[in-house]
Design an enzyme around this catalytic site. Structure first.
Site, PDB file in Angstrom:
ATOM      1  N   ARG A 129      -4.241   5.521  21.396  1.00  0.00           N
ATOM      2  CA  ARG A 129      -3.243   6.182  20.529  1.00  0.00           C
ATOM      3  C   ARG A 129      -2.072   5.252  20.221  1.00  0.00           C
ATOM      4  O   ARG A 129      -1.391   5.399  19.215  1.00  0.00           O
ATOM      5  CB  ARG A 129      -2.770   7.483  21.192  1.00  0.00           C
ATOM      6  CG  ARG A 129      -1.835   8.312  20.355  1.00  0.00           C
ATOM      7  CD  ARG A 129      -1.830   9.782  20.780  1.00  0.00           C
ATOM      8  NE  ARG A 129      -1.867   9.961  22.209  1.00  0.00           N
ATOM      9  CZ  ARG A 129      -0.811   9.798  23.048  1.00  0.00           C
ATOM     10  NH1 ARG A 129       0.357   9.465  22.554  1.00  0.00           N
ATOM     11  NH2 ARG A 129      -0.938   9.990  24.340  1.00  0.00           N
ATOM     12  N   TYR A 143       0.409  15.247  -4.738  1.00  0.00           N
ATOM     13  CA  TYR A 143      -0.863  15.804  -4.267  1.00  0.00           C
ATOM     14  C   TYR A 143      -0.588  17.183  -3.655  1.00  0.00           C
ATOM     15  O   TYR A 143       0.427  17.377  -2.966  1.00  0.00           O
ATOM     16  CB  TYR A 143      -1.448  14.838  -3.237  1.00  0.00           C
ATOM     17  CG  TYR A 143      -2.558  15.426  -2.409  1.00  0.00           C
ATOM     18  CD1 TYR A 143      -3.723  15.903  -2.998  1.00  0.00           C
ATOM     19  CD2 TYR A 143      -2.447  15.508  -1.024  1.00  0.00           C
ATOM     20  CE1 TYR A 143      -4.737  16.441  -2.238  1.00  0.00           C
ATOM     21  CE2 TYR A 143      -3.459  16.041  -0.249  1.00  0.00           C
ATOM     22  CZ  TYR A 143      -4.597  16.516  -0.871  1.00  0.00           C
ATOM     23  OH  TYR A 143      -5.599  17.050  -0.112  1.00  0.00           O
ATOM     24  N   ASP A 168       3.924   7.216  -2.636  1.00  0.00           N
ATOM     25  CA  ASP A 168       2.478   7.352  -2.443  1.00  0.00           C
ATOM     26  C   ASP A 168       1.801   6.638  -3.612  1.00  0.00           C
ATOM     27  O   ASP A 168       1.865   7.084  -4.758  1.00  0.00           O
ATOM     28  CB  ASP A 168       2.104   8.851  -2.406  1.00  0.00           C
ATOM     29  CG  ASP A 168       0.625   9.069  -2.117  1.00  0.00           C
ATOM     30  OD1 ASP A 168      -0.185   8.179  -2.411  1.00  0.00           O
ATOM     31  OD2 ASP A 168       0.277  10.161  -1.614  1.00  0.00           O
ATOM     32  N   LYS A 217      -9.427   6.875  -0.063  1.00  0.00           N
ATOM     33  CA  LYS A 217      -9.796   6.754  -1.480  1.00  0.00           C
ATOM     34  C   LYS A 217     -10.199   5.315  -1.819  1.00  0.00           C
ATOM     35  O   LYS A 217     -11.096   4.795  -1.206  1.00  0.00           O
ATOM     36  CB  LYS A 217      -8.619   7.257  -2.329  1.00  0.00           C
ATOM     37  CG  LYS A 217      -8.069   8.617  -1.887  1.00  0.00           C
ATOM     38  CD  LYS A 217      -9.103   9.687  -2.060  1.00  0.00           C
ATOM     39  CE  LYS A 217      -8.658  11.101  -1.763  1.00  0.00           C
ATOM     40  NZ  LYS A 217      -7.647  11.327  -0.745  1.00  0.00           N
TER      41      LYS A 217
HETATM   42  N1  PLP Z   1      -2.076  11.317  -1.479  1.00  0.00           N
HETATM   43  C1  PLP Z   1      -2.825  11.464  -2.579  1.00  0.00           C
HETATM   44  C2  PLP Z   1      -2.302  10.967  -3.890  1.00  0.00           C
HETATM   45  C3  PLP Z   1      -4.067  12.115  -2.516  1.00  0.00           C
HETATM   46  O1  PLP Z   1      -4.789  12.270  -3.633  1.00  0.00           O
HETATM   47  C4  PLP Z   1      -4.527  12.599  -1.263  1.00  0.00           C
HETATM   48  C5  PLP Z   1      -5.814  13.300  -1.150  1.00  0.00           C
HETATM   49  O2  PLP Z   1      -6.476  13.580  -2.116  1.00  0.00           O
HETATM   50  C6  PLP Z   1      -3.706  12.430  -0.141  1.00  0.00           C
HETATM   51  C7  PLP Z   1      -2.493  11.778  -0.272  1.00  0.00           C
HETATM   52  C8  PLP Z   1      -4.144  12.923   1.214  1.00  0.00           C
HETATM   53  O3  PLP Z   1      -5.091  12.025   1.733  1.00  0.00           O
HETATM   54  P1  PLP Z   1      -6.188  12.436   2.847  1.00  0.00           P
HETATM   55  O4  PLP Z   1      -7.148  13.347   2.180  1.00  0.00           O
HETATM   56  O5  PLP Z   1      -6.753  11.115   3.260  1.00  0.00           O
HETATM   57  O6  PLP Z   1      -5.444  13.116   3.943  1.00  0.00           O
END
Ligand code: PLP
Length: 391
Positions: free
Chosen positions: A61, A114, A184, A209
């Site tokens: 961890r 998101y 992000d 992704k």
């Molecule tokens: N940020 C964006 C722009 C996303 O599209 C997503 C998920 O689709 C996330 C964060 C969250 O990522 P995770 O699904 O790996 O937790």
């Protein structure tokens, strides 16, 4: 090479091939350290490991050499001092917000986020007494104007945003003084834009992704100045959303081909967006690479490629979206993005299903909105498939 000429840093595609070899010795492929615990040689050694910041050979961890290699690769690609990986993109978001904010603090968030990030800011953050103001992040000056001096500890935005590909101005976010700024950058990947070079404090990705890129890892990552990343680690080691070494290994493999994959996917996405723009069943196409995108000029200023994801609106609403998805043969119906397969998703029934109709309307998620993550197939097959399904 002349002796007085310093070597130029490798370009991103080259850096991606070589980055993150720290724990692999002379092996060209990264080594997998599956261990969750390391032995100490004596009590002094145990104490040193237990109290070190980010010991990567103590307990899983706290850190792991394979995860560390992935973090070093992302730090290099983002031009950051350091990076920290998490068990998912949401793990990165939740850990970062809770590391940097306390009860009574104020957060400014772009409303173009998101749906999971929105839900986290609206639910748990509100419950813990963190006050969040949502503003239209695509409106010039909106994020900075909402900052309350002395009270706002964090500004968080996503660009390009999920699912409508709206942009925030990175220079503007980078010039905000006082709160920590977090972007992000999942949709751009570390090959598509560099928020830190605009003055942003932390760049964040769902590495599930495009970075991992093969739909075989669930990961998140942040990158920035070491002191700030270490501060997030000090909280994250208690929060516990740490990255798995197996997923980090898969993501390191994904990093090697990130540049070539995004170039291919963005080229196909550009052609598909242009074709959809001229289709009679389509009322709007959202893609930063299109001149008709309201922020196209901003995209050309801050993005190195226009992205691998686009969205479009169908005149016939949800029934038309259902028919389209039924007829697809190449593209698959799935909610993720950035992988080898072209994926089509209907945000209203999936990613945004938990929102009220008013919240969906505020996010611009209409009944006929369809998101496409363009894959690595032959571009003509992808375009023909979607155009045929629309007919
Ligand atoms: N940020 C964006 C722009 C996303 O599209 C997503 C998920 O689709 C996330 C964060 C969250 O990522 P995770 O699904 O790996 O937790």
């Amino acid at each position: 090479m002349s002796p007085d000429r310093p070597p130029r840093p490798p370009r991103p595609a080259t850096a991606a091939i070589r980055a993150g070899r720290g724990a692999s010795g002379l092996s060209l492929a990264p080594a997998l350290w599956a261990s969750s615990v390391w032995e100490s040689t004596c009590l002094d050694d145990a104490h040193r490991r237990a109290t070190a910041t980010r010991a990567d050979e103590f307990y899983g961890r706290y850190g792991n050499p394979t995860v560390r290699s992935f973090e070093q690769a992302i730090a290099e690609l983002e031009g950051a001092e350091d990076a920290l990986a998490f068990g998912s993109g949401m793990g990165a978001i939740a850990s970062t917000v809770l590391a940097l904010c306390s009860a009574g603090d104020h957060v400014v968030a772009a409303k173009q986020l998101y749906a999971g990030t929105l839900a986290f800011l609206q639910g748990p953050c509100a419950r813990f007494g963190i006050d969040v103001s949502f503003v239209d992040g695509s409106r010039p000056g909106a994020l900075g104007d909402a900052v309350r001096p002395g009270r706002t500890t964090l500004v968080i935005a996503e660009t390009p945003s999920n699912p409508r590909l709206e942009l925030c101005d990175l220079d503007e976010i980078g010039s905000i003084v006082g709160p920590f700024t977090v972007v992000d950058s999942t949709f751009a990947t570390p090959i598509g834009q560099h928020p830190l070079s605009h003055g942003v404090d932390l760049v964040l990705h769902s590495a599930t992704k495009g970075i991992a890129g093969h739909n075989d890892a669930t990961l998140g990552v942040i990158a920035g100045e070491r002191e700030l990343v270490d501060a997030v680690w000090a909280y994250a080691v208690l929060h516990g959303a740490m990255a798995s070494p197996f997923d980090s290994l898969n993501a390191l493999r994904g990093v090697r081909t990130l540049a070539v994959r995004t170039a291919h996917q963005a080229a196909t996405a550009t052609r598909l967006a242009d074709r959809l723009l001229r289709h009679e069943c389509v009322t709007a196409v959202h893609y930063p690479g299109l001149e008709s995108h309201p922020q196209h000029e901003l995209a050309t200023r801050q993005m190195l490629h226009p992205g691998t994801v686009l969205a479009f609106e169908l005149a016939g609403g949800r029934p038309s979206a259902a028919t389209l998805i039924d007829r697809l043969e190449v593209a698959r119906c799935a909610t993720s993005l950035g992988g080898p397969e072209t994926l089509v998703c209907h945000p209203m029934t999936t990613t945004h299903a938990g929102l009220t109709p008013e919240e969906r309307a505020d996010s611009g998620v209409t009944d006929g909105l369809v998101r496409v993550s363009v894959g690595l197939e032959d571009p003509d097959d992808v375009i023909d498939d979607i155009v045929r399904a629309l007919a």
